[in-house]
Design a protein around this motif. Structure first.
Motif, mmCIF file in Angstrom:
data_model
loop_
_atom_site.group_PDB
_atom_site.id
_atom_site.type_symbol
_atom_site.label_atom_id
_atom_site.label_comp_id
_atom_site.label_asym_id
_atom_site.label_seq_id
_atom_site.Cartn_x
_atom_site.Cartn_y
_atom_site.Cartn_z
ATOM 1 N N LEU A 221 -60.105 37.032 -28.548
ATOM 2 C CA LEU A 221 -58.973 36.800 -27.649
ATOM 3 C C LEU A 221 -59.398 35.976 -26.433
ATOM 4 C CD1 LEU A 221 -57.262 40.302 -27.770
ATOM 5 C CD2 LEU A 221 -56.227 38.137 -28.485
ATOM 6 N N GLU A 222 -60.575 36.285 -25.898
ATOM 7 C CA GLU A 222 -61.046 35.550 -24.718
ATOM 8 C C GLU A 222 -61.418 34.116 -25.075
ATOM 9 O OE1 GLU A 222 -62.779 39.157 -21.936
ATOM 10 O OE2 GLU A 222 -64.168 38.091 -23.248
ATOM 11 N N THR A 223 -61.968 33.930 -26.275
ATOM 12 C CA THR A 223 -62.331 32.569 -26.691
ATOM 13 C C THR A 223 -61.091 31.700 -26.868
ATOM 14 O OG1 THR A 223 -64.350 33.321 -27.790
ATOM 15 C CG2 THR A 223 -63.437 31.197 -28.492
ATOM 16 N N PHE A 224 -60.131 32.198 -27.627
ATOM 17 C CA PHE A 224 -58.943 31.404 -27.901
ATOM 18 C C PHE A 224 -57.939 31.436 -26.748
ATOM 19 C CE2 PHE A 224 -60.576 32.374 -32.176
ATOM 20 C CZ PHE A 224 -60.712 31.083 -32.652
ATOM 21 N N GLY A 225 -58.004 32.491 -25.935
ATOM 22 C CA GLY A 225 -57.120 32.569 -24.787
ATOM 23 C C GLY A 225 -57.650 31.847 -23.564
ATOM 24 N N LYS A 226 -58.936 31.460 -23.622
ATOM 25 C CA LYS A 226 -59.569 30.714 -22.538
ATOM 26 C C LYS A 226 -59.521 31.464 -21.202
ATOM 27 C CE LYS A 226 -58.551 26.176 -24.600
ATOM 28 N NZ LYS A 226 -57.811 26.688 -25.772
ATOM 29 N N THR A 227 -59.575 32.762 -21.266
ATOM 30 C CA THR A 227 -59.651 33.588 -20.063
ATOM 31 C C THR A 227 -60.136 34.977 -20.439
ATOM 32 O OG1 THR A 227 -58.437 34.375 -18.118
ATOM 33 C CG2 THR A 227 -57.283 34.461 -20.214
ATOM 34 N N SER A 228 -60.585 35.743 -19.470
ATOM 35 C CA SER A 228 -61.048 37.100 -19.755
ATOM 36 C C SER A 228 -59.855 38.034 -19.898
ATOM 37 C CB SER A 228 -61.951 37.599 -18.614
ATOM 38 O OG SER A 228 -61.197 37.803 -17.434
ATOM 39 N N ILE A 229 -60.084 39.125 -20.591
ATOM 40 C CA ILE A 229 -59.038 40.131 -20.752
ATOM 41 C C ILE A 229 -58.620 40.668 -19.383
ATOM 42 C CG2 ILE A 229 -58.488 42.400 -21.707
ATOM 43 C CD1 ILE A 229 -58.707 40.177 -23.797
ATOM 44 N N GLU A 230 -59.583 40.890 -18.526
ATOM 45 C CA GLU A 230 -59.300 41.426 -17.198
ATOM 46 C C GLU A 230 -58.407 40.482 -16.398
ATOM 47 O OE1 GLU A 230 -62.276 41.226 -18.604
ATOM 48 O OE2 GLU A 230 -62.610 43.360 -19.018
ATOM 49 N N SER A 231 -58.704 39.166 -16.480
ATOM 50 C CA SER A 231 -57.894 38.183 -15.753
ATOM 51 C C SER A 231 -56.470 38.146 -16.305
ATOM 52 C CB SER A 231 -58.518 36.787 -15.866
ATOM 53 O OG SER A 231 -59.759 36.749 -15.211
ATOM 54 N N PHE A 232 -56.362 38.250 -17.612
ATOM 55 C CA PHE A 232 -55.031 38.219 -18.205
ATOM 56 C C PHE A 232 -54.195 39.413 -17.760
ATOM 57 C CE2 PHE A 232 -52.174 39.677 -21.574
ATOM 58 C CZ PHE A 232 -51.268 38.635 -21.551
ATOM 59 N N LEU A 233 -54.814 40.596 -17.699
ATOM 60 C CA LEU A 233 -54.077 41.789 -17.301
ATOM 61 C C LEU A 233 -53.661 41.727 -15.833
ATOM 62 C CD1 LEU A 233 -56.109 44.559 -19.162
ATOM 63 C CD2 LEU A 233 -53.819 43.743 -19.702
ATOM 64 N N ARG A 234 -54.488 41.069 -15.018
ATOM 65 C CA ARG A 234 -54.134 40.932 -13.596
ATOM 66 C C ARG A 234 -53.091 39.861 -13.375
ATOM 67 N NH1 ARG A 234 -59.771 41.383 -12.594
ATOM 68 N NH2 ARG A 234 -59.894 39.145 -12.215
ATOM 69 N N PHE A 235 -53.208 38.749 -14.126
ATOM 70 C CA PHE A 235 -52.308 37.613 -13.915
ATOM 71 C C PHE A 235 -51.699 37.163 -15.250
ATOM 72 C CE2 PHE A 235 -56.024 37.258 -11.060
ATOM 73 C CZ PHE A 235 -55.402 37.578 -9.862
ATOM 74 N N PRO A 236 -50.841 37.977 -15.852
ATOM 75 C CA PRO A 236 -50.320 37.633 -17.175
ATOM 76 C C PRO A 236 -49.441 36.388 -17.187
ATOM 77 C CG PRO A 236 -49.153 39.520 -16.253
ATOM 78 C CD PRO A 236 -50.315 39.255 -15.354
ATOM 79 N N ASP A 237 -48.929 35.971 -16.026
ATOM 80 C CA ASP A 237 -48.027 34.821 -15.988
ATOM 81 C C ASP A 237 -48.689 33.556 -15.442
ATOM 82 O OD1 ASP A 237 -45.899 36.369 -16.941
ATOM 83 O OD2 ASP A 237 -45.523 37.142 -14.920
ATOM 84 N N SER A 238 -50.005 33.618 -15.187
ATOM 85 C CA SER A 238 -50.664 32.462 -14.585
ATOM 86 C C SER A 238 -50.758 31.306 -15.576
ATOM 87 C CB SER A 238 -52.068 32.850 -14.102
ATOM 88 O OG SER A 238 -52.854 33.271 -15.182
ATOM 89 N N ASP A 239 -50.890 30.097 -15.069
ATOM 90 C CA ASP A 239 -50.841 28.887 -15.893
ATOM 91 C C ASP A 239 -52.012 28.787 -16.860
ATOM 92 O OD1 ASP A 239 -48.531 28.140 -14.673
ATOM 93 O OD2 ASP A 239 -49.516 26.881 -13.167
ATOM 94 N N TYR A 240 -53.171 29.403 -16.514
ATOM 95 C CA TYR A 240 -54.341 29.202 -17.363
ATOM 96 C C TYR A 240 -54.403 30.173 -18.531
ATOM 97 C CZ TYR A 240 -56.443 33.041 -14.619
ATOM 98 O OH TYR A 240 -56.711 34.228 -14.025
ATOM 99 N N VAL A 241 -53.409 31.069 -18.635
ATOM 100 C CA VAL A 241 -53.399 31.971 -19.794
ATOM 101 C C VAL A 241 -52.941 31.195 -21.016
ATOM 102 C CG1 VAL A 241 -52.354 34.025 -20.802
ATOM 103 C CG2 VAL A 241 -52.991 34.021 -18.399
ATOM 104 N N SER A 242 -53.682 31.331 -22.093
ATOM 105 C CA SER A 242 -53.399 30.552 -23.309
ATOM 106 C C SER A 242 -52.073 30.921 -23.950
ATOM 107 C CB SER A 242 -54.520 30.780 -24.325
ATOM 108 O OG SER A 242 -54.162 30.331 -25.587
ATOM 109 N N ASP A 243 -51.536 29.976 -24.723
ATOM 110 C CA ASP A 243 -50.308 30.218 -25.462
ATOM 111 C C ASP A 243 -50.467 31.371 -26.462
ATOM 112 O OD1 ASP A 243 -49.005 28.248 -24.152
ATOM 113 O OD2 ASP A 243 -49.293 26.723 -25.716
ATOM 114 N N LEU A 244 -51.713 31.672 -26.838
ATOM 115 C CA LEU A 244 -51.938 32.773 -27.767
ATOM 116 C C LEU A 244 -51.356 34.057 -27.219
ATOM 117 C CD1 LEU A 244 -53.294 34.093 -30.260
ATOM 118 C CD2 LEU A 244 -55.343 34.357 -28.864
ATOM 119 N N PHE A 245 -51.564 34.303 -25.917
ATOM 120 C CA PHE A 245 -51.059 35.512 -25.300
ATOM 121 C C PHE A 245 -49.548 35.425 -25.087
ATOM 122 C CE2 PHE A 245 -55.490 35.269 -23.910
ATOM 123 C CZ PHE A 245 -55.935 36.523 -24.248
ATOM 124 N N ILE A 246 -49.079 34.277 -24.590
ATOM 125 C CA ILE A 246 -47.670 34.144 -24.233
ATOM 126 C C ILE A 246 -46.773 34.249 -25.460
ATOM 127 C CG2 ILE A 246 -45.945 32.643 -23.191
ATOM 128 C CD1 ILE A 246 -48.002 33.810 -21.245
#
Length: 405
Positions: A221-246
Motif C-alpha cells: 500500500l505504501e509503495t503504490f500509494g506513495k505515502t506511509s500508512i500513518e500519513s494517509f490516516l492523518r491526512f486522507p484528503d491530501s493531494d499526495y495520497v495516491s489514487d489507490l486509496f481514493i
C-alpha cells in the motif's frame, strides 16, 4: 540441533543428527471447529507465549477434543540417532556406544500416542537419552517394538496415519517446515491481528521456513500509494495520497478508505499461491472487519492475538470464548496464536507454533487445501466454508442448484 545429513536406503529416507534430551513443553487441544494450542517457553527474558486455536474440521460443530503435550524446543543432553520413515512405521536408532548398557534390563522405553521417553540405568541412577512430548505424528503405542542391535537401541513405532510422511521423529522447526509444506500443497497463508509488526515478523519467518514468497500489504500500500500508512490516516484528503486509496475508499474516515484499499490488494493477492501475507493490524485494516474477509478465505489464516492471560489455561479459555463469541472479525481465522507479551527475537518460535497448529488442522481434514483451491477457482465469493455450486450469486444468494459443495 547439530549438523544433519541424509541418504536413501531401499527407498527409505534416513537422517542422522544429534539431539538434546530435555525439552520445554506446550499444550495442544484439538477441536472440530477450533484447535487451541498453548505453549510456555523458557527464555532469558522469561517470556511466556501461549498459542491457541485453529479451526475448520467441521464448522458446524464445536466439540473440544483431548489435550496433548507438544515439545517446541530442543532438549539438553546430546544423543545421536538415526531415523527412518517407512510406509507403515518409523524406526529410530539411538547410539549407545560407551554408555555402559549391558542388557535390555538397563533400558526403559515409555511411549504413548504422541510422546517418547528413553532412559538407561547407569550405576545407581537413571539417565534420560531422549524425551519428546511431541512426536511428529501419532503412533499406536501398544504396537511399539524395541530391541538392542550391537551398540544401538532400535525402536519401531507404528503410525496411526500411514499416509503421513515423517521428516523427523519429533516436531521441530526443520521437520514442520518440510512436513507442512507438503500438506499445504501450495496454499498461501495470511497473518492477521492487531499488530502489523508482529504479523510481518512472523510472516517473514514462515516464508523462509516454507520457501514461500513473503508479502506485506502495508508495504504494498505504501509503495503504490506513495505515502506511509500513518500519513494517509492523518491526512486522507491530501493531494499526495495516491489514487489507490481514493478510488478504493468509502468517502468516510481515513481508516475506512484504508481498509477498502487493503481489501483491493488482498483481492489481487488471492489468486497467488505459495505466499505468506502479513496484513495490516487493527480495525484500520481489512482483516479487522468481518465484511472484508472474502479474499482472506483464499488461504489459511493465522490470528496472532496478544493476551493478558497469565497462564496457559486462561489463554486457552480466552481464545475459545473469542472464537465461539465471534464478535471480532479475527475469530474467522483458521488458527489463533495467543501471545503473552512480544519480543521480535521470538518470532521464529511463534512461527513454529503456527506451523504445528496448521499441521493439526490439515491432518484433521486433508481435503482443506483442495477446498481452498476450489474456493479460489470459483471466484472467492465469500461462501467459505460452505462452498455453493457454480452459478451461485453472492449478491442475491440465489443459484440454480441447492446445497454446498
Amino acid at each position: 540441533m547439530a549438523l544433519t545429513w541424509s541418504l536413501m536406503v531401499g527407498g527409505m529416507s534416513w537422517k542422522m543428527m544429534s539431539i538434546n534430551s530435555t525439552s520445554s513443553c506446550a499444550c495442544i487441544a484439538t477441536t472440530t471447529t477450533t484447535t487451541t494450542t498453548s505453549i510456555q517457553l523458557n527464555s532469558h527474558r522469561s517470556l511466556p507465549i501461549s498459542f491457541p486455536c485453529l479451526s475448520v474440521c467441521n464448522p458446524k460443530r464445536n466439540t473440544l477434543v483431548s489435550c496433548q503435550s507438544v515439545s517446541m524446543l530442543p532438549p539438553s543432553n546430546t544423543t545421536q540417532y538415526e531415523f527412518c520413515d517407512g510406509p507403515a512405521d518409523v524406526e529410530l536408532r539411538l547410539l549407545l556406544g560407551g554408555m555402559g548398557v549391558e542388557s535390555s534390563k538397563d533400558i526403559h522405553v515409555d511411549v504413548d500416542d504422541n510422546s517418547l521417553t528413553v532412559t538407561i540405568k547407569q550405576s545407581s541412577e537413571s539417565v534420560t537419552l531422549m524425551e519428546t512430548k511431541q512426536l511428529y505424528g501419532r503412533i499406536k503405542a501398544g504396537e511399539t517394538i524395541w530391541y538392542l542391535d550391537d551398540d544401538q537401541l532400535v525402536i519401531n513405532l507404528r503410525k496411526q496415519d500411514q499416509e503421513l510422511k515423517w521428516p523427523d521423529i519429533v516436531e521441530s522447526w526443520e521437520s514442520l517446515s518440510v512436513g507442512v509444506l507438503q500438506l499445504l500443497k501450495g496454499t498461501s497463508i495470511y497473518l492477521v491481528g492487531d499488530s502489523s509488526e508482529i504479523n510481518l515478523k512472523v510472516a517473514q519467518e514462515l516464508a523462509v521456513g516454507l520457501g514461500y514468497t513473503p508479502l506485506d500489504t502495508k508495504g504494498l500500500l505504501e509503495t503504490f500509494g506513495k505515502t506511509s500508512i500513518e500519513s494517509f490516516l492523518r491526512f486522507p484528503d491530501s493531494d499526495y495520497v495516491s489514487d489507490l486509496f481514493i478510488t478504493s475508499g468509502l468517502d468516510a474516515e481515513g481508516s475506512d478508505s484504508l481498509a477498502a484499499a487493503e481489501g483491493a490488494v488482498l483481492e489481487s493477492l488471492s489468486s497467488h499461491v505459495r505466499a505468506v501475507v502479513a496484513t495490516l493490524g487493527g480495525k484500520q485494516g481489512a482483516a479487522g472487519r468481518a465484511e472484508k474477509w472474502r479474499h482472506l478465505y483464499a488461504g489459511f489464516t493465522v490470528w496472532l492475538s496478544q493476551s493478558e492471560a497469565t497462564d496457559e489455561d486462561s489463554a486457552k479459555d480466552e481464545a475459545r470464548k473469542q472464537v465461539y463469541d465471534g464478535s471480532q472479525a479475527y475469530s474467522k481465522a483458521d488458527v489463533v496464536v495467543k501471545l503473552h507479551g512480544w519480543d521480535p527475537t521470538q518470532a521464529k518460535i511463534v512461527a513454529q507454533a503456527s506451523l504445528s497448529a496448521l499441521k493439526q488442522l490439515i491432518l484433521s481434514d486433508k481435503k482443506l487445501p483442495g477446498k481452498k483451491s476450489l474456493y479460489i477457482r470459483l471466484g472467492c465469493r465469500g461462501d467459505w466454508p460452505n462452498i455453493k455450486p457454480p452459478g451461485w450469486d453472492p449478491s442475491t444468494g440465489n443459484d440454480g442448484n441447492s446445497g454446498a459443495m
